[in-house]
Motif scaffolding. Sequence first.
Motif, PDB file in Angstrom:
ATOM      1  N   SER A  12       0.831  -1.203   0.000  1.00 33.76           N
ATOM      2  CA  SER A  12       0.000   0.000   0.000  1.00 33.76           C
ATOM      3  C   SER A  12       0.864   1.250   0.000  1.00 33.76           C
ATOM      4  O   SER A  12       0.581   2.215  -0.724  1.00 33.76           O
ATOM      5  CB  SER A  12      -0.914  -0.011   1.231  1.00 33.76           C
ATOM      6  OG  SER A  12      -1.654   1.187   1.316  1.00 33.76           O
ATOM      7  N   LEU A  13       1.916   1.252   0.787  1.00 35.37           N
ATOM      8  CA  LEU A  13       2.832   2.392   0.814  1.00 35.37           C
ATOM      9  C   LEU A  13       3.536   2.565  -0.516  1.00 35.37           C
ATOM     10  O   LEU A  13       3.665   3.676  -1.029  1.00 35.37           O
ATOM     11  CB  LEU A  13       3.875   2.190   1.920  1.00 35.37           C
ATOM     12  CG  LEU A  13       3.546   2.757   3.306  1.00 35.37           C
ATOM     13  CD1 LEU A  13       4.622   2.345   4.297  1.00 35.37           C
ATOM     14  CD2 LEU A  13       3.427   4.273   3.256  1.00 35.37           C
ATOM     15  N   ARG A  15       2.548   1.836  -3.369  1.00 35.69           N
ATOM     16  CA  ARG A  15       1.657   2.327  -4.420  1.00 35.69           C
ATOM     17  C   ARG A  15       1.394   3.828  -4.290  1.00 35.69           C
ATOM     18  O   ARG A  15       0.809   4.438  -5.187  1.00 35.69           O
ATOM     19  CB  ARG A  15       0.325   1.565  -4.381  1.00 35.69           C
ATOM     20  CG  ARG A  15       0.409   0.149  -4.930  1.00 35.69           C
ATOM     21  CD  ARG A  15      -0.980  -0.400  -5.238  1.00 35.69           C
ATOM     22  NE  ARG A  15      -1.789  -0.516  -4.023  1.00 35.69           N
ATOM     23  CZ  ARG A  15      -1.863  -1.617  -3.275  1.00 35.69           C
ATOM     24  NH1 ARG A  15      -1.171  -2.687  -3.612  1.00 35.69           N
ATOM     25  NH2 ARG A  15      -2.631  -1.650  -2.204  1.00 35.69           N
ATOM     26  N   ASN A  16       1.823   4.403  -3.187  1.00 34.86           N
ATOM     27  CA  ASN A  16       1.666   5.837  -2.950  1.00 34.86           C
ATOM     28  C   ASN A  16       2.695   6.584  -3.795  1.00 34.86           C
ATOM     29  O   ASN A  16       3.900   6.398  -3.640  1.00 34.86           O
ATOM     30  CB  ASN A  16       1.872   6.124  -1.457  1.00 34.86           C
ATOM     31  CG  ASN A  16       1.628   7.572  -1.091  1.00 34.86           C
ATOM     32  OD1 ASN A  16       2.142   8.480  -1.719  1.00 34.86           O
ATOM     33  ND2 ASN A  16       0.834   7.779  -0.049  1.00 34.86           N
ATOM     34  N   LYS A  17       2.220   7.436  -4.717  1.00 35.96           N
ATOM     35  CA  LYS A  17       3.117   8.131  -5.652  1.00 35.96           C
ATOM     36  C   LYS A  17       4.150   8.979  -4.923  1.00 35.96           C
ATOM     37  O   LYS A  17       5.329   9.015  -5.300  1.00 35.96           O
ATOM     38  CB  LYS A  17       2.298   9.014  -6.599  1.00 35.96           C
ATOM     39  CG  LYS A  17       3.143   9.716  -7.659  1.00 35.96           C
ATOM     40  CD  LYS A  17       2.274  10.547  -8.586  1.00 35.96           C
ATOM     41  CE  LYS A  17       3.120  11.273  -9.620  1.00 35.96           C
ATOM     42  NZ  LYS A  17       2.282  12.096 -10.543  1.00 35.96           N
ATOM     43  N   PHE A  19       5.372   8.442  -1.897  1.00 34.92           N
ATOM     44  CA  PHE A  19       6.352   7.587  -1.232  1.00 34.92           C
ATOM     45  C   PHE A  19       7.317   6.971  -2.241  1.00 34.92           C
ATOM     46  O   PHE A  19       8.524   6.875  -1.979  1.00 34.92           O
ATOM     47  CB  PHE A  19       5.640   6.490  -0.431  1.00 34.92           C
ATOM     48  CG  PHE A  19       6.528   5.798   0.557  1.00 34.92           C
ATOM     49  CD1 PHE A  19       7.040   6.482   1.647  1.00 34.92           C
ATOM     50  CD2 PHE A  19       6.879   4.470   0.385  1.00 34.92           C
ATOM     51  CE1 PHE A  19       7.875   5.852   2.565  1.00 34.92           C
ATOM     52  CE2 PHE A  19       7.709   3.825   1.298  1.00 34.92           C
ATOM     53  CZ  PHE A  19       8.206   4.519   2.386  1.00 34.92           C
ATOM     54  N   HIS A 137       1.161  13.669   2.884  1.00 34.44           N
ATOM     55  CA  HIS A 137       0.839  12.653   1.874  1.00 34.44           C
ATOM     56  C   HIS A 137       0.775  11.223   2.393  1.00 34.44           C
ATOM     57  O   HIS A 137       0.392  10.321   1.647  1.00 34.44           O
ATOM     58  CB  HIS A 137       1.864  12.719   0.733  1.00 34.44           C
ATOM     59  CG  HIS A 137       1.857  14.017  -0.010  1.00 34.44           C
ATOM     60  ND1 HIS A 137       0.825  14.402  -0.847  1.00 34.44           N
ATOM     61  CD2 HIS A 137       2.754  15.042  -0.028  1.00 34.44           C
ATOM     62  CE1 HIS A 137       1.095  15.589  -1.367  1.00 34.44           C
ATOM     63  NE2 HIS A 137       2.253  16.009  -0.887  1.00 34.44           N
ATOM     64  N   ILE A 138       1.169  10.988   3.654  1.00 35.49           N
ATOM     65  CA  ILE A 138       1.113   9.634   4.213  1.00 35.49           C
ATOM     66  C   ILE A 138       0.034   9.588   5.292  1.00 35.49           C
ATOM     67  O   ILE A 138       0.043  10.401   6.216  1.00 35.49           O
ATOM     68  CB  ILE A 138       2.473   9.230   4.837  1.00 35.49           C
ATOM     69  CG1 ILE A 138       3.594   9.280   3.796  1.00 35.49           C
ATOM     70  CG2 ILE A 138       2.380   7.837   5.449  1.00 35.49           C
ATOM     71  CD1 ILE A 138       3.478   8.266   2.703  1.00 35.49           C
ATOM     72  N   GLN A 142      -0.055   4.969   8.706  1.00 34.76           N
ATOM     73  CA  GLN A 142       1.084   4.401   7.979  1.00 34.76           C
ATOM     74  C   GLN A 142       2.390   5.142   8.242  1.00 34.76           C
ATOM     75  O   GLN A 142       3.431   4.776   7.690  1.00 34.76           O
ATOM     76  CB  GLN A 142       0.790   4.412   6.466  1.00 34.76           C
ATOM     77  CG  GLN A 142      -0.303   3.465   6.035  1.00 34.76           C
ATOM     78  CD  GLN A 142      -0.484   3.448   4.521  1.00 34.76           C
ATOM     79  OE1 GLN A 142      -0.247   4.445   3.844  1.00 34.76           O
ATOM     80  NE2 GLN A 142      -0.903   2.318   3.994  1.00 34.76           N
ATOM     81  N   SER A 146       6.098   3.827   7.226  1.00 35.50           N
ATOM     82  CA  SER A 146       6.861   4.570   6.214  1.00 35.50           C
ATOM     83  C   SER A 146       8.228   4.970   6.751  1.00 35.50           C
ATOM     84  O   SER A 146       9.239   4.905   6.044  1.00 35.50           O
ATOM     85  CB  SER A 146       6.081   5.808   5.757  1.00 35.50           C
ATOM     86  OG  SER A 146       5.978   6.772   6.791  1.00 35.50           O
TER      87      SER A 146
END
Length: 414
Positions: A12-13, A15-17, A19, A137-138, A142, A146
């Motif tokens: 999931s992390l 997939r975060n643009k 991150f 953004h996080i 999470q 992160s």
Amino acid sequence: MSAKAVTGAGESLLRNKFFQTILLSNVLLQIGIWVRNFAILMYVTDKTNQDPFAISLMGFVEFLPIFVFSFIGGTFADRWKPRLTMIWCDFLSAISVFVVLITLVYGSWHMVYLATFVSAILSQFSQPSAMKLFKQHIPAEQLQSSMAMFQSLIAIFMVIGPSLGVISYQKFGIEISIGVMGVAFLLSAVVLFRIPRDREVERTEAMVERRFKQDLKDGLMYVWRSPVLKSLGGVFALAGTAVGIAQTLGLFIVLERLGQPKEFLQYLMMVNGIAMLVGGGAVMVIAKKVSPQKLLALGILLNSLCMVGTGLSTSVPLTLGLQFMAGLGFPLIHIGISTIILQWSEESFVGRVNGVLNPMFMGMMVIMTLVAGQLKLVFPLVGIYSVAGLFMFLGLLLLIPLFKHKPLIVQSEG
């Protein structure tokens, strides 16, 4: 937490643009930083015929900006747009490196110190800006995971980074090595353009006219009013004292307590780095089960015991084992601190909170780096390392009242 849940959280992390981008940028920065640290160190050692002052000056120009500019950089990070701040910092670092390269080609080798000095200054503006972007953004749940992944990346480079810098210098020379640094910083700046644009913050006339000095004062008062952040400042100071002593005298542990040649120090560092990588992965497994206060406390306890044990040990296997245990504790400290700062700071104060707390650690570390050599002339290593471990343990005692506190900021906006 099951392995499947951990894998899911990691995916999931990733997939975060934001991150994805910040990880790639950090890979490039780590390449530049480690080539800078070790290629320039090797070059200065050769150029000055191992002059101790010239070599120690490398550490001075690297750490002094962290102490002097951290609070200033954190304050400006709260006033400026964080994405653009990071891009400009990496771009200016690259420009400074290329300027140094040009002057080096024409014979002024002392300019290599400038590359380290300028990039160390700019990092004090870039790092708190990155923390603000993590806040934006996080998702709050999470943040600890992160930070663990971020710490694991740093640990990987602690293992491979020194070799990367040394090989670059030995194979290609200082000019190519400095060129690699410049390209790495420049590519990092380009990569950061993938981060979503900074939010437009409506600025009133009063905000525009507000004095920089007032922002500094507000940052200090914000930390002072928070029981969690104020205690964290005390932990920073005590940990900086202990780390300053232990890092400075590590070579004497190798020579006097273990009876090994000075080159053996690299193996202690390698074991420590491998353990940091393992520790970062372990935090990902327990991230949602353990509060950041307890993570930090466990890391401090491990380092406290390992410092005392390292001073007492005359056994190579035991000392290597203690270095591994200390390495496991370091990610717990780093991730715990970063998570506490993010969870207990409003977004508009994240930069200044970093700016207030970091100098407490760096200031004490720099002071003890200078004092440790004099202590060694008067006191035995066992006593010095025992006192260092005691300082760490006192930091643990400061944390105990914080176990009952819950984050003030449960979820960042946006």
